[in-house]
Design an enzyme around this catalytic site. Sequence first.
Site, PDB file in Angstrom:
ATOM      1  CB  SER A  57      -1.139  -0.014   0.971  1.00  0.00           C
ATOM      2  OG  SER A  57      -1.957   0.899   1.212  1.00  0.00           O
ATOM      3  CG  ASN A  58      -0.448   4.492  -1.404  1.00  0.00           C
ATOM      4  OD1 ASN A  58      -0.931   5.545  -0.645  1.00  0.00           O
ATOM      5  ND2 ASN A  58      -0.868   3.979  -2.445  1.00  0.00           N
ATOM      6  CG  HIS A  59       3.018   6.558   3.836  1.00  0.00           C
ATOM      7  ND1 HIS A  59       2.997   5.962   5.182  1.00  0.00           N
ATOM      8  CD2 HIS A  59       4.189   6.253   3.539  1.00  0.00           C
ATOM      9  CE1 HIS A  59       3.773   5.191   5.630  1.00  0.00           C
ATOM     10  NE2 HIS A  59       4.793   5.143   4.562  1.00  0.00           N
ATOM     11  CB  SER A  60      -3.062   8.110  -0.054  1.00  0.00           C
ATOM     12  OG  SER A  60      -4.202   8.621  -0.176  1.00  0.00           O
ATOM     13  CB  ALA A  89      -2.273   7.134  -3.387  1.00  0.00           C
TER      14      ALA A  89
END
Length: 218
Positions: A29-32, A96
């Site tokens: 995943s990502n930090h959005s 994102a």
Amino acid sequence: PEPPLLAGKTVTITAGPTREPLDPVRFISNHSSGKMGFALAEAALKLGATVNLISGPVTLTPPAGARVVKVESALEMRDAALTLAPHSDVFIGCAAVADYRAAAVAEQKIKKQGDELTLTLVKNPDIIAEVAALSTKRPYTVGFAAETQDVANYAKGKLTNKKLDMICANDVSREGLGFNSDHNALTLFWGNESLELPPCSKPELALTVMKSVATKLS
Ligand code: C5P
């Protein structure tokens, strides 16, 4: 109270990260944070729109009155987006979306192995480009571009390549702005025009973006 610039209009917004499973217990995943997408939903509601908020996993409380569709992976987000977009006047891709997902999701937890482990990833569909490519019932389509350099050129490239109506570009290398922050600055690009929106809170910025979009609907 704000003028009802979007009364009778339906706005669909994607927000937050996507979560791409590797096995039953792991994901990429990502930090959005979802803050900008949720702020856009709130702003569209203030302007009188009906709002669909397609959200990846975030910890935020959705604005009252939004129809929330919770999703995890990019493929789930795409399904929801392609279902709702043809019934929308405006589609805003603020999520994102992970660019890649695992080629195969392991059915069982992947066991610890040698010193190296190779994951094979495959490209996710470009959700907003698919929405912008709808031949009938295509909504006014607005994308976001987070860039760390040459912001205007990369953003304009995405506006053209994805066939968007507008792109909101932010320079994520600027201290205290953008990803996960409560503040942001954006440059809007549409056609051959642009508009610079100086740093302010995401709710204020979102209202300016939504008002700007409202003026472009016929
Ligand atoms: O190409 P890039 O990820 O920088 O483009 C950002 C824009 O495209 C955002 O509006 C984002 O929500 C959208 N996007 C998408 N599906 C993808 C990748 C990006 O809708 N797979």
